[in-house]
Design a protein around this motif. Structure first.
Motif, short mmCIF file in Angstrom:
data_model
loop_
_atom_site.label_atom_id
_atom_site.label_comp_id
_atom_site.label_asym_id
_atom_site.label_seq_id
_atom_site.Cartn_x
_atom_site.Cartn_y
_atom_site.Cartn_z
N LEU A 53 -13.87 12.49 -11.43
CA LEU A 53 -13.26 12.24 -10.13
C LEU A 53 -12.56 10.88 -10.13
CD1 LEU A 53 -12.86 13.16 -7.20
CD2 LEU A 53 -14.97 11.92 -6.65
N ALA A 54 -13.20 9.86 -10.65
CA ALA A 54 -12.59 8.53 -10.72
C ALA A 54 -11.38 8.53 -11.64
CB ALA A 54 -13.61 7.50 -11.18
N SER A 55 -11.45 9.27 -12.73
CA SER A 55 -10.32 9.34 -13.66
C SER A 55 -9.11 9.99 -13.01
CB SER A 55 -10.71 10.11 -14.91
OG SER A 55 -11.76 9.46 -15.58
N TYR A 59 -5.58 8.12 -12.10
CA TYR A 59 -4.31 8.66 -12.61
C TYR A 59 -3.30 8.83 -11.49
CZ TYR A 59 -0.88 11.72 -14.70
OH TYR A 59 0.30 12.26 -15.12
N VAL A 60 -3.75 9.40 -10.38
CA VAL A 60 -2.85 9.64 -9.25
C VAL A 60 -2.31 8.31 -8.71
CG1 VAL A 60 -2.75 10.48 -6.86
CG2 VAL A 60 -3.85 11.86 -8.63
N GLU A 63 0.09 6.69 -11.26
CA GLU A 63 1.34 7.46 -11.30
C GLU A 63 2.21 7.10 -10.09
OE1 GLU A 63 3.91 10.86 -12.36
OE2 GLU A 63 2.17 10.15 -13.45
N ALA A 64 1.60 7.03 -8.91
CA ALA A 64 2.36 6.69 -7.70
C ALA A 64 2.93 5.28 -7.78
CB ALA A 64 1.46 6.84 -6.47
N VAL A 65 2.13 4.34 -8.26
CA VAL A 65 2.59 2.95 -8.38
C VAL A 65 3.71 2.86 -9.41
CG1 VAL A 65 1.91 0.63 -9.09
CG2 VAL A 65 0.45 1.93 -7.56
#
Length: 96
Positions: A53-55, A59-60, A63-65
């Motif tokens: 869940l933390a991974s 990642y999300v 990716e957004a940044v």
């Protein structure tokens, strides 16, 4: 030469490894290690579900940044600063 052709792939692998090591070092500090060790000692494998869940969450966010930085040309901090502390408008121009 043959030496330079074999050095290039090795150098690319070293740079890739350094990139991921720097990314891990920026998100995992001594406090995180201490907290994870304490949680592992107290709860053993009961908290194993938090790792995927933390991974996924990390990642999300990364990716957004990254998309923000590529599209807007600003870091996350710069974009937040501009959003919450917008610069005042310049002196309004007079109509012709």
């Amino acid at each position: 030469s043959a030496a330079s052709s074999t050095l290039h792939p090795i150098l690319a692998q070293v740079i890739s490894l350094l990139y991921w090591a720097m990314l891990a070092a920026s998100t995992i500090g001594p406090g995180t290690i201490t907290l994870m060790a304490k949680g592992g000692a107290d709860y053993q494998l009961q908290l194993g579900w938090t790792v995927p869940l933390a991974s996924i969450t990390a990642y999300v966010v990364y990716e957004a940044v990254a998309r923000l930085q590529i599209d807007a040309g600003k870091s996350l901090g710069g974009a937040l600063f501009q959003h919450y502390f917008p610069s005042p408008d310049p002196v309004p121009s007079t109509p012709p």
